[in-house]
Design a protein around this motif. Sequence first.
Motif, mmCIF file in Angstrom:
data_model
loop_
_atom_site.group_PDB
_atom_site.id
_atom_site.type_symbol
_atom_site.label_atom_id
_atom_site.label_comp_id
_atom_site.label_asym_id
_atom_site.label_seq_id
_atom_site.Cartn_x
_atom_site.Cartn_y
_atom_site.Cartn_z
ATOM 1 N N ALA A 224 0.768 -1.136 0.011
ATOM 2 C CA ALA A 224 -0.044 0.129 0.091
ATOM 3 C C ALA A 224 0.870 1.226 0.012
ATOM 4 C CB ALA A 224 -0.856 -0.229 1.155
ATOM 5 N N GLY A 225 0.442 2.453 -0.573
ATOM 6 C CA GLY A 225 0.925 3.512 -0.602
ATOM 7 C C GLY A 225 0.658 4.299 0.793
ATOM 8 N N ILE A 226 1.386 5.399 0.898
ATOM 9 C CA ILE A 226 1.804 6.001 2.152
ATOM 10 C C ILE A 226 0.178 6.455 2.821
ATOM 11 C CG2 ILE A 226 2.162 8.405 1.412
ATOM 12 C CD1 ILE A 226 4.099 8.551 3.874
ATOM 13 N N ASP A 227 -0.742 6.880 2.073
ATOM 14 C CA ASP A 227 -1.859 7.221 2.642
ATOM 15 C C ASP A 227 -2.754 6.098 3.180
ATOM 16 O OD1 ASP A 227 -1.293 10.191 1.834
ATOM 17 O OD2 ASP A 227 -2.330 9.923 -0.073
ATOM 18 N N ALA A 228 -2.763 5.228 2.288
ATOM 19 C CA ALA A 228 -3.596 3.824 2.730
ATOM 20 C C ALA A 228 -2.910 3.436 4.117
ATOM 21 C CB ALA A 228 -3.417 2.948 1.749
ATOM 22 N N LEU A 233 -3.556 2.992 10.558
ATOM 23 C CA LEU A 233 -3.198 3.349 11.877
ATOM 24 C C LEU A 233 -4.402 3.345 12.839
ATOM 25 C CD1 LEU A 233 -0.774 6.271 11.419
ATOM 26 C CD2 LEU A 233 -0.050 3.984 12.042
ATOM 27 N N ASP A 234 -5.638 3.198 12.305
ATOM 28 C CA ASP A 234 -7.014 3.282 13.019
ATOM 29 C C ASP A 234 -7.452 1.851 12.825
ATOM 30 O OD1 ASP A 234 -6.530 5.851 13.780
ATOM 31 O OD2 ASP A 234 -7.513 6.543 11.960
ATOM 32 N N ASP A 235 -6.869 1.138 12.174
ATOM 33 C CA ASP A 235 -7.413 -0.442 12.120
ATOM 34 C C ASP A 235 -7.921 -0.939 13.513
ATOM 35 O OD1 ASP A 235 -7.329 -2.859 9.865
ATOM 36 O OD2 ASP A 235 -7.193 -3.526 11.707
ATOM 37 N N ALA A 244 1.281 -0.934 10.912
ATOM 38 C CA ALA A 244 1.053 0.322 9.947
ATOM 39 C C ALA A 244 2.205 1.417 10.257
ATOM 40 C CB ALA A 244 -0.168 0.528 9.972
ATOM 41 N N ALA A 245 2.293 1.328 11.623
ATOM 42 C CA ALA A 245 3.327 2.245 12.149
ATOM 43 C C ALA A 245 4.959 1.954 11.924
ATOM 44 C CB ALA A 245 3.054 2.535 13.745
ATOM 45 N N GLU A 246 5.117 0.924 11.753
ATOM 46 C CA GLU A 246 6.560 0.428 11.305
ATOM 47 C C GLU A 246 6.768 0.484 9.775
ATOM 48 O OE1 GLU A 246 6.600 -3.653 12.463
ATOM 49 O OE2 GLU A 246 6.775 -3.122 14.791
ATOM 50 N N ARG A 247 5.574 0.227 8.968
ATOM 51 C CA ARG A 247 5.775 0.622 7.481
ATOM 52 C C ARG A 247 5.851 2.120 7.234
ATOM 53 N NH1 ARG A 247 6.437 -0.454 2.385
ATOM 54 N NH2 ARG A 247 4.766 0.208 0.752
ATOM 55 N N LEU A 248 5.021 2.881 8.046
ATOM 56 C CA LEU A 248 4.949 4.159 7.804
ATOM 57 C C LEU A 248 6.348 4.856 7.911
ATOM 58 C CD1 LEU A 248 3.260 6.828 7.119
ATOM 59 C CD2 LEU A 248 2.508 7.049 9.452
ATOM 60 N N ALA A 249 6.788 4.495 8.953
ATOM 61 C CA ALA A 249 8.146 5.056 9.552
ATOM 62 C C ALA A 249 9.108 4.691 8.402
ATOM 63 C CB ALA A 249 8.645 4.403 10.866
ATOM 64 N N GLU A 253 11.228 7.410 5.902
ATOM 65 C CA GLU A 253 12.666 7.495 5.855
ATOM 66 C C GLU A 253 13.085 7.368 4.381
ATOM 67 O OE1 GLU A 253 13.975 4.083 8.375
ATOM 68 O OE2 GLU A 253 13.466 5.048 10.174
ATOM 69 N N SER A 254 12.470 6.977 3.426
ATOM 70 C CA SER A 254 12.976 6.789 2.113
ATOM 71 C C SER A 254 12.586 7.864 1.210
ATOM 72 C CB SER A 254 12.204 5.413 1.646
ATOM 73 O OG SER A 254 10.860 5.768 1.515
#
Length: 254
Positions: A224-228, A233-235, A244-249, A253-254
């Motif tokens: 998924a993209g960053i918005d999704a 985070l509210d799942d 989701a928090a780990e993926r968003l971080a 960073e990238s």
Amino acid sequence: MNTAHADSCPDHPSSANACSRCRLRGDTLARGTCAPGDACLVADNGRQIDRFLARNREFAESCLDDPFWERRAIAARWAPAESAARLIGDADETVRRVVATRLSGDALLHLARDPDREVRVTVASRLPAEHLDTLLHDADYAVRLQVARRLPHGRLTRMAADPDPAVRKEVARRLPAFALGRMLRDADPEVRALAASRLLPDEAARVLVDDPDWAVRAAALGQAGIDAVRAALDDSEPDIRQLAAERLARLQES
């Protein structure tokens, strides 16, 4: 074939000193291409027979009609393919399994109807792609699984509704990302998760919202993209929120 040596498969001396009565003693024994307990055509021991025929292939064809099934099976491995083909209807399935590794063309297609599943699995692993449809609806899932591993992508969607989940998982692994949509409706969450792990970003975003199984949503997170991912985070599932928090971080960073 050396007919002087191999006009028939040698008799099977039964005494402890079998070499002294074996009619190959002046031939392969004298040449050092057989040895008692190691490489022997007349022993009822598969490893010894195989080692003998690997060194003395000229004897293989003459053993295709041997009463011992294992000797026939090993002979079919070392004899010329056109000679081994005559065992296509052998009474022993092990022999036919070996024959299936040697055949091609119409003869191999003939074995697609063999009653033994392992014969048909071998056929499915070797048939040219244009003939794989012959086994598309085989009664055994292992045969269909082999077909799913080799069927060209353009025809693979025909197996998306296969009755066995193992086959559908293989379809989900191989279909191009743009063709995975129908796999997201599969009844098996493991199939959906495999498909979700390979989705295009827009499809992955929809899975994060729609799929009831948290493991499927977790698989979609990686695509998924960053918005999704932010929305995830509210799942309702704590593990999804953490992922989701780990993926968003990582995305930030990238």
